[in-house]
Design a protein around this motif. Sequence first.
Motif, PDB file in Angstrom:
ATOM      1  N   LEU A 251       0.903  -1.319  -0.140  1.00  0.00           N
ATOM      2  CA  LEU A 251      -0.148   0.073  -0.129  1.00  0.00           C
ATOM      3  C   LEU A 251       1.004   1.269  -0.011  1.00  0.00           C
ATOM      4  N   THR A 252       0.721   2.087  -1.009  1.00  0.00           N
ATOM      5  CA  THR A 252       1.627   3.173  -1.257  1.00  0.00           C
ATOM      6  C   THR A 252       0.729   4.519  -1.051  1.00  0.00           C
ATOM      7  N   ALA A 253       1.352   5.364  -0.301  1.00  0.00           N
ATOM      8  CA  ALA A 253       0.415   6.576  -0.102  1.00  0.00           C
ATOM      9  C   ALA A 253       1.564   7.920  -0.164  1.00  0.00           C
ATOM     10  N   PHE A 254       1.102   8.997  -0.422  1.00  0.00           N
ATOM     11  CA  PHE A 254       1.666  10.207  -0.158  1.00  0.00           C
ATOM     12  C   PHE A 254       1.171  11.123   0.593  1.00  0.00           C
ATOM     13  N   LEU A 255       2.195  11.764   1.485  1.00  0.00           N
ATOM     14  CA  LEU A 255       1.687  12.782   2.636  1.00  0.00           C
ATOM     15  C   LEU A 255       2.300  14.021   2.354  1.00  0.00           C
ATOM     16  N   THR A 256       1.616  15.087   2.190  1.00  0.00           N
ATOM     17  CA  THR A 256       2.053  16.514   2.054  1.00  0.00           C
ATOM     18  C   THR A 256       2.563  16.895   3.450  1.00  0.00           C
ATOM     19  N   LEU A 257       3.895  17.460   3.429  1.00  0.00           N
ATOM     20  CA  LEU A 257       4.556  17.945   4.594  1.00  0.00           C
ATOM     21  C   LEU A 257       4.379  19.492   4.675  1.00  0.00           C
ATOM     22  N   PRO A 258       3.308  20.000   5.124  1.00  0.00           N
ATOM     23  CA  PRO A 258       3.411  21.504   5.100  1.00  0.00           C
ATOM     24  C   PRO A 258       4.611  22.131   6.103  1.00  0.00           C
ATOM     25  N   GLY A 259       5.125  22.973   5.731  1.00  0.00           N
ATOM     26  CA  GLY A 259       6.144  23.803   6.338  1.00  0.00           C
ATOM     27  C   GLY A 259       7.396  22.872   6.542  1.00  0.00           C
ATOM     28  N   TYR A 260       7.729  21.876   5.426  1.00  0.00           N
ATOM     29  CA  TYR A 260       8.827  20.941   5.606  1.00  0.00           C
ATOM     30  C   TYR A 260      10.125  21.871   5.628  1.00  0.00           C
ATOM     31  N   ARG A 261      11.350  21.818   6.625  1.00  0.00           N
ATOM     32  CA  ARG A 261      12.574  22.423   6.500  1.00  0.00           C
ATOM     33  C   ARG A 261      13.500  21.401   6.966  1.00  0.00           C
ATOM     34  N   ARG A 262      14.633  21.611   6.347  1.00  0.00           N
ATOM     35  CA  ARG A 262      15.860  20.847   6.601  1.00  0.00           C
ATOM     36  C   ARG A 262      16.845  21.772   7.670  1.00  0.00           C
ATOM     37  N   GLU A 263      17.464  20.845   8.316  1.00  0.00           N
ATOM     38  CA  GLU A 263      18.476  21.606   9.395  1.00  0.00           C
ATOM     39  C   GLU A 263      19.436  22.628   8.561  1.00  0.00           C
ATOM     40  N   ARG A 264      19.783  23.690   9.141  1.00  0.00           N
ATOM     41  CA  ARG A 264      20.462  24.636   8.687  1.00  0.00           C
ATOM     42  C   ARG A 264      22.008  24.079   8.369  1.00  0.00           C
ATOM     43  N   GLY A 265      22.280  24.219   6.957  1.00  0.00           N
ATOM     44  CA  GLY A 265      23.827  23.997   6.911  1.00  0.00           C
ATOM     45  C   GLY A 265      24.032  22.375   6.555  1.00  0.00           C
ATOM     46  N   TYR A 266      22.941  21.540   6.322  1.00  0.00           N
ATOM     47  CA  TYR A 266      23.092  20.152   6.236  1.00  0.00           C
ATOM     48  C   TYR A 266      23.611  19.884   5.012  1.00  0.00           C
ATOM     49  N   GLU A 267      23.667  20.840   3.852  1.00  0.00           N
ATOM     50  CA  GLU A 267      24.039  20.524   2.492  1.00  0.00           C
ATOM     51  C   GLU A 267      25.580  20.596   2.673  1.00  0.00           C
ATOM     52  N   SER A 268      26.072  21.283   3.556  1.00  0.00           N
ATOM     53  CA  SER A 268      27.639  21.567   3.280  1.00  0.00           C
ATOM     54  C   SER A 268      28.410  20.678   4.113  1.00  0.00           C
ATOM     55  N   ILE A 269      27.627  19.713   5.175  1.00  0.00           N
ATOM     56  CA  ILE A 269      28.488  19.048   6.023  1.00  0.00           C
ATOM     57  C   ILE A 269      29.360  18.003   5.272  1.00  0.00           C
ATOM     58  N   ARG A 270      30.540  18.037   5.777  1.00  0.00           N
ATOM     59  CA  ARG A 270      31.461  16.840   5.054  1.00  0.00           C
ATOM     60  C   ARG A 270      31.366  15.370   5.646  1.00  0.00           C
ATOM     61  N   ARG A 271      31.678  14.487   5.053  1.00  0.00           N
ATOM     62  CA  ARG A 271      31.233  13.137   5.628  1.00  0.00           C
ATOM     63  C   ARG A 271      32.423  12.857   6.717  1.00  0.00           C
ATOM     64  N   VAL A 272      31.591  12.420   7.984  1.00  0.00           N
ATOM     65  CA  VAL A 272      32.326  12.101   9.090  1.00  0.00           C
ATOM     66  C   VAL A 272      33.330  11.254   9.020  1.00  0.00           C
ATOM     67  N   ALA A 273      34.667  10.802   8.987  1.00  0.00           N
ATOM     68  CA  ALA A 273      35.425   9.863   8.958  1.00  0.00           C
ATOM     69  C   ALA A 273      35.036   8.888   9.876  1.00  0.00           C
ATOM     70  N   VAL A 274      35.062   7.515   9.482  1.00  0.00           N
ATOM     71  CA  VAL A 274      34.703   6.644  10.474  1.00  0.00           C
ATOM     72  C   VAL A 274      36.168   6.292  11.296  1.00  0.00           C
ATOM     73  N   PRO A 275      35.817   6.478  12.457  1.00  0.00           N
ATOM     74  CA  PRO A 275      37.293   6.330  13.513  1.00  0.00           C
ATOM     75  C   PRO A 275      37.868   4.800  13.295  1.00  0.00           C
ATOM     76  N   VAL A 276      39.069   4.874  13.338  1.00  0.00           N
ATOM     77  CA  VAL A 276      39.977   3.499  13.135  1.00  0.00           C
ATOM     78  C   VAL A 276      41.122   3.794  14.047  1.00  0.00           C
ATOM     79  N   ALA A 277      41.515   2.408  14.740  1.00  0.00           N
ATOM     80  CA  ALA A 277      42.677   2.571  15.451  1.00  0.00           C
ATOM     81  C   ALA A 277      43.994   2.825  14.729  1.00  0.00           C
ATOM     82  N   GLU A 278      45.124   3.321  15.353  1.00  0.00           N
ATOM     83  CA  GLU A 278      46.470   3.511  14.532  1.00  0.00           C
ATOM     84  C   GLU A 278      46.923   2.264  14.086  1.00  0.00           C
ATOM     85  N   PRO A 279      47.713   2.263  13.154  1.00  0.00           N
ATOM     86  CA  PRO A 279      48.224   0.846  12.516  1.00  0.00           C
ATOM     87  C   PRO A 279      48.995  -0.027  13.744  1.00  0.00           C
TER      88      PRO A 279
END
Length: 653
Positions: free
Chosen positions: A501-529
């Motif tokens: 069952l597929t449906a569409f829900l209109t989201l009035p006033g939809y907003r994204r977090e400020r600056g989400y588009e410019s955040i760089r990928r957070v590197a996955v932490p790893v142990a030192e060699p």
Amino acid sequence: MRDVAGTAADGALPAAALPVPLTVEVPGDGYHRGLISCQAACPVHTDARGYVRAIAEGRFEEAYLIARGPNPFASICGRVCGAPCEAACRRGKVPRVDDDGAFVANDRPISIRALKRFVCSLAGPEARMPAAVLDDVRRYVPAVCADADEMAALLRGAIDGQIPLASGQKVAIIGAGPAGLSAAHDLALLGFKPVVYESEPVAAGMLAVGVPAYRLPRELIRREIAVIEALGVEIRCNVTVGKDVSFEELRRTHAAVLVAVGAKSSRALGLPGENGPGVLGGVDLLRAVSLGEPLPLGRDVVVVGGGNVAYDVARSVVRQIAWDAARTAARLPGTSRVRLVSLEGLEEMPADTVEIREGDEEGVERLNGWGPVAIERDATGAVTGVTFRRCVRVYDENRRFSPVYDDAVRQTLPCDSVLLSVGQAPNLSFLAEGGTDVEEMRPGWPKVDPVTLATSAPSVFVAGDLAHGTRLLIDAVASGKAAARSIYRSLTGHALTPDTLTAFLTLPGYRRERGYESIRRVAVPVAEPEERLKHPEAEVETGYTAEQAMREASRCLDCGVTPVFDGSRCVLCGGCVDVCPTLCLKLVDLFDLAPSADLASAVDRDLGPDPGDATAILKDEDRCIRCALCVMRCPTDAIAMDRVTFATSWRTA
Ligand SMILES: Cc1cc2nc3c(=O)[nH]c(=O)nc-3n(C[C@H](O)[C@H](O)[C@H](O)COP(=O)(O)OP(=O)(O)OC[C@H]3O[C@@H](n4cnc5c(N)ncnc54)[C@H](O)[C@@H]3O)c2cc1C
Ligand code: SF4
Ligand code: SF4
């Protein structure tokens, strides 16, 4: 004013004139659902979007339940899944531009797997007793984007009587790998009594005797499997079918048999000198390391192969050597080294970039572009080296494997041990007693119906690597679940059909977090060699903190939300085109579009037989970041942000 919404199907939109008609796709059934590309790419259709957005909003337990819904191996996947969702993630397709607007590179996808690890470690079996996990998983019904593989879909079907449960018939499953155990999980939910026969002393297949512990802790495997056992699945380890029990007996004493034995045997290359001491299959070496068995290895090791398994082998040997050296430094003479020799050049190596990088960091010496010719031995039969010849091309122009060599360029690498990691094959010798009616597709591989996973023998099914060839763990999970449904159909006589069952829900006033588009990928932490090499089981990846996880998750575009255009309200002001930060919108004359049946029927439906000088709005989906600026700018409310929701349930005919 009249217009038709379409989407450019041939990449980025041209900036100025349109010299050739544009080929477009008119959004139809399933279109918006397909845009959630992480979910579409996952073989069990995990709602990665759902759990990533839940993490961004701090709803960690819910995120775990979304991830676990279709996948009994969620915690293990959080550590080692090959993550086809990340390869498909739309964030990885959005172009990044510099301050002058010039293209720099595509953005990086969301670290979906590492985010899954984060929530599993908080709310999965890593953190809680199996019964508590199972209780929560049983109760959870996904709110949006629930596909057919959801555990909830089976449970709901059973509760509301749509799926009559089986009456406890015994189903034998050969192999406790991810395919066999996922089938057992769903068969238990469907009312069967699955009994899993496993030749190794531990369950989980290649995950337990192949994937090294520095990537996948053994305690985590045990905990994940304890949840499956809590459903009533019986696992009998140390039982080899064909030796301890015959295939014929399993068929006689069980209503159906699922063969999920994977592809465990290392492939040989047929090189001169290959048979004898000092030459070992890569997966045999990994099995010995995993089970703590003595290693018949020297200290100058050549690994032949360029894939992920070859890296698991080489990096495991590096660790064993470092560990032995740390414990017995005074007694070990000379240096030791591990060289990995791959047919492919660096760019073409099948191994993941992260494996190559971490292998380099840990001291695996990499030689690219060499094919093995012979294993050299001395008069006593001991290995002294491997001779290679130059490989000048691996794939032909159609990307088919077709290596070309320069025989004049050769080298012999001195070594005392050789590990061959060039693929695996199944061992079906147990079929000799009671399974001769299982036909082969090619030598060593059974003939399988790709939809039902049935073999040519009655009530004998196949799943996992044995069914589809060596792939990813999550493919094996998907295949096991499909086999469970197929066995249900076969034994109960009820055809299981999914209803969505597929449906569409209109989201009035939809907003994204400020600056989400410019955040760089957070590197996955790893142990030192150097830390990694202190103990063979020391984990390489250390995992996100809550703060890192929420930041990384907030980069998700939430592709289940999309701008929807209402042509009847549009006044063609072009405001949306101007405001769109990624230049993904364009207004074009209808006559600039290449004719197609889809387009003709949309025009006929929306504009009638005489469209006149109508306009179409085109959107490049690869670029849309769901920022909703177009919606905010539109003076006539002709654009709305809609969320696509869907729920699948099973019913029997
Ligand atoms: C070294 C290695 C590393 C990998 N790393 C990753 C990774 O990081 N990410 C990823 O997504 N995928 C990875 N894979 C792939 C993934 O592990 C496999 O695709 C998956 O395990 C296949 O599942 P399966 O259940 O079909 O078979 P298997 O996992 O091979 O399980 C089959 C089981 O059947 C048992 N069996 C065989 N014969 C008999 C018999 N006669 N009687 C009883 N039991 C029997 C075997 O002992 C085994 O336990 C890796 C594979 C290898 C080899
Ligand atoms: S941006 Fe988010 S919703 Fe879109 S594909 Fe990537 S993870 Fe999925
Ligand atoms: S949502 Fe943002 S990126 Fe997408 S079309 Fe509208 S303005 Fe452009």
